[in-house]
Scaffold this motif. Structure first.
Motif, PDB file in Angstrom:
ATOM      1  N   THR A 184      -8.398  52.724 -34.193  1.00 47.96           N
ATOM      2  CA  THR A 184      -7.328  51.480 -34.094  1.00 47.96           C
ATOM      3  C   THR A 184      -5.863  52.008 -34.696  1.00 47.96           C
ATOM      4  OG1 THR A 184      -9.134  50.258 -35.059  1.00 47.96           O
ATOM      5  CG2 THR A 184      -6.420  49.334 -35.125  1.00 47.96           C
ATOM      6  N   ILE A 185      -5.825  53.001 -35.206  1.00 41.59           N
ATOM      7  CA  ILE A 185      -3.823  53.163 -35.758  1.00 41.59           C
ATOM      8  C   ILE A 185      -4.447  53.926 -34.285  1.00 41.59           C
ATOM      9  CG2 ILE A 185      -4.881  55.879 -36.178  1.00 41.59           C
ATOM     10  CD1 ILE A 185      -2.141  53.269 -37.814  1.00 41.59           C
ATOM     11  N   LEU A 212      -0.211  52.650 -32.254  1.00 43.56           N
ATOM     12  CA  LEU A 212       0.710  53.848 -31.912  1.00 43.56           C
ATOM     13  C   LEU A 212       1.261  53.672 -31.057  1.00 43.56           C
ATOM     14  CD1 LEU A 212      -0.033  56.794 -34.434  1.00 43.56           C
ATOM     15  CD2 LEU A 212       1.789  54.910 -34.845  1.00 43.56           C
ATOM     16  N   SER A 213       0.104  54.112 -29.384  1.00 45.93           N
ATOM     17  CA  SER A 213       0.622  53.940 -27.984  1.00 45.93           C
ATOM     18  C   SER A 213       0.620  53.212 -27.326  1.00 45.93           C
ATOM     19  CB  SER A 213      -1.004  54.775 -28.202  1.00 45.93           C
ATOM     20  OG  SER A 213      -2.414  54.411 -27.984  1.00 45.93           O
ATOM     21  N   GLU A 214      -0.646  51.814 -27.911  1.00 49.34           N
ATOM     22  CA  GLU A 214      -0.612  50.641 -26.837  1.00 49.34           C
ATOM     23  C   GLU A 214       0.988  49.935 -26.943  1.00 49.34           C
ATOM     24  OE1 GLU A 214      -5.066  49.863 -26.866  1.00 49.34           O
ATOM     25  OE2 GLU A 214      -3.527  48.401 -28.019  1.00 49.34           O
ATOM     26  N   ASN A 215       1.896  49.962 -28.225  1.00 46.07           N
ATOM     27  CA  ASN A 215       2.920  48.810 -28.760  1.00 46.07           C
ATOM     28  C   ASN A 215       3.935  49.634 -28.047  1.00 46.07           C
ATOM     29  OD1 ASN A 215       1.693  46.548 -29.669  1.00 46.07           O
ATOM     30  ND2 ASN A 215       0.878  48.058 -31.109  1.00 46.07           N
ATOM     31  N   ARG A 265       0.789  44.991 -33.105  1.00 51.19           N
ATOM     32  CA  ARG A 265      -0.305  43.850 -32.543  1.00 51.19           C
ATOM     33  C   ARG A 265      -1.556  44.661 -32.977  1.00 51.19           C
ATOM     34  NH1 ARG A 265      -0.430  43.632 -26.193  1.00 51.19           N
ATOM     35  NH2 ARG A 265      -0.789  45.611 -26.861  1.00 51.19           N
ATOM     36  N   ILE A 266      -2.077  43.534 -33.855  1.00 54.90           N
ATOM     37  CA  ILE A 266      -3.587  43.614 -35.058  1.00 54.90           C
ATOM     38  C   ILE A 266      -4.582  44.538 -33.834  1.00 54.90           C
ATOM     39  CG2 ILE A 266      -5.214  43.404 -36.309  1.00 54.90           C
ATOM     40  CD1 ILE A 266      -2.707  42.387 -38.328  1.00 54.90           C
ATOM     41  N   PRO A 267      -5.435  44.468 -33.069  1.00 51.15           N
ATOM     42  CA  PRO A 267      -7.009  44.948 -32.118  1.00 51.15           C
ATOM     43  C   PRO A 267      -7.676  43.306 -33.086  1.00 51.15           C
ATOM     44  CG  PRO A 267      -5.875  46.472 -32.224  1.00 51.15           C
ATOM     45  CD  PRO A 267      -5.473  45.824 -33.622  1.00 51.15           C
ATOM     46  N   THR A 268      -8.208  42.273 -32.505  1.00 52.03           N
ATOM     47  CA  THR A 268      -8.932  41.835 -32.636  1.00 52.03           C
ATOM     48  C   THR A 268     -10.005  41.261 -32.113  1.00 52.03           C
ATOM     49  OG1 THR A 268      -8.194  39.609 -31.863  1.00 52.03           O
ATOM     50  CG2 THR A 268      -6.901  40.510 -33.783  1.00 52.03           C
ATOM     51  N   VAL A 291     -10.154  38.105 -35.515  1.00 51.32           N
ATOM     52  CA  VAL A 291     -10.986  39.379 -36.442  1.00 51.32           C
ATOM     53  C   VAL A 291     -10.324  40.199 -36.249  1.00 51.32           C
ATOM     54  CG1 VAL A 291     -13.098  40.176 -37.713  1.00 51.32           C
ATOM     55  CG2 VAL A 291     -12.850  37.306 -37.028  1.00 51.32           C
ATOM     56  N   PRO A 292      -9.985  41.116 -37.433  1.00 50.51           N
ATOM     57  CA  PRO A 292      -9.653  42.057 -36.534  1.00 50.51           C
ATOM     58  C   PRO A 292     -10.755  42.987 -36.690  1.00 50.51           C
ATOM     59  CG  PRO A 292      -8.579  42.124 -39.173  1.00 50.51           C
ATOM     60  CD  PRO A 292      -9.818  40.290 -38.293  1.00 50.51           C
TER      61      PRO A 292
END
Length: 252
Positions: free
Chosen positions: A94-95, A99-102, A117-120, A221-222
């Motif tokens: 997730t971390i 760092l890469s997708e945004n 953004r928070i992956p859900t 949901v995260p």
């Protein structure tokens, strides 16, 4: 070591696009996030202005994301349950995504626009209860009944816009829609989730032959909390409510 692959920035004046690399050589929960070393490098070119911006505003955002990551690793779930082992691996993925997708679209002559953004994930669960639809609806909207099945203190304002707290404040949220004996929609969050992040939980009450089917749909949901969320609803809601219904029947 954590590394984000090729974040990019664009110079407004020239339109040139520059790529670089963000590396965190040493990440430890024993150290303060503000002291975490963040290395920023770029490929050859004249993007030094972008590199300087990444070392200041960009680094601050990276550390903010790392803070959420470390907090999630150390925080126990609502009723003292430790996060499942596989969630640790998911957290690291997730971390890296954060760092890469945004991709950071930075313009030298304007403020730096950064965000995480928070992956859900979305969940769907169904459960049958041996009770009338009116009784099951009351269990979710009457304070005394909520406290009985949760075996903890609760605060409820069962009306649109009303707030609620359950499991001694570990679960909080707001009612956004209530259709008596048909549907409840809530903003819903767990205490250890990223600050100000809420999922949307919808409960649909469907009458069947001598039973009531409860349909749960949950969005937002995260991703690292998926298994915990399933456990919370299956074990701490559905099974406890069935136990309460059996006790009510015996005492009836």
């Amino acid at each position: 070591m954590l590394a984000a692959s090729a974040p990019s920035g664009i110079m407004r004046e020239s339109g040139a696009k520059h790529k670089g690399l963000i590396e965190i050589p040493s990440l430890s929960e024993e150290n303060e996030v503000d002291d975490t070393e963040v290395n920023v490098s770029k490929k050859k070119g004249d993007g030094d202005i972008l590199k300087d911006l990444m070392k200041t505003a960009g680094t601050a955002k990276v550390r903010e994301a790392l803070g959420d990551y470390l907090k999630a690793l150390k925080t126990e779930f609502t009723m003292g349950m430790i996060l499942p082992t596989k969630a640790m691996a998911v957290q690291e993925l997730t971390i890296k995504r954060k760092l890469s997708e945004n991709a950071l679209q930075i313009q030298a002559s304007s403020p730096v626009a950064l965000g995480v953004r928070i992956p859900t994930v979305a969940l769907h669960m169904t459960e049958l209860f041996d009770t009338a639809i009116e009784q099951l609806y009351r269990i979710f909207t009457v304070k005394d009944l909520v406290q009985k099945f949760s075996k903890s203190s609760a605060v409820l304002e069962a009306e649109k816009g009303g707030k609620f707290q359950m499991f001694d404040g570990n679960i909080t949220g707001e009612y956004t829609e209530l259709l008596t004996n048909k549907k409840i929609v809530m903003k819903w969050r767990c205490r250890n989730w990223p600050e100000e992040h809420y999922a949307v939980v919808a409960l649909n009450f469907v009458p069947t032959l001598e039973q009531t089917e409860l349909q749960l749909d949950c969005e937002g949901v995260p991703i690292c909390e998926e298994e915990n969320m399933k456990f919370c609803w299956q074990k701490q809601h559905f099974e406890e409510i069935k136990g309460l219904l059996q006790l009510t029947t015996l005492n009836g």
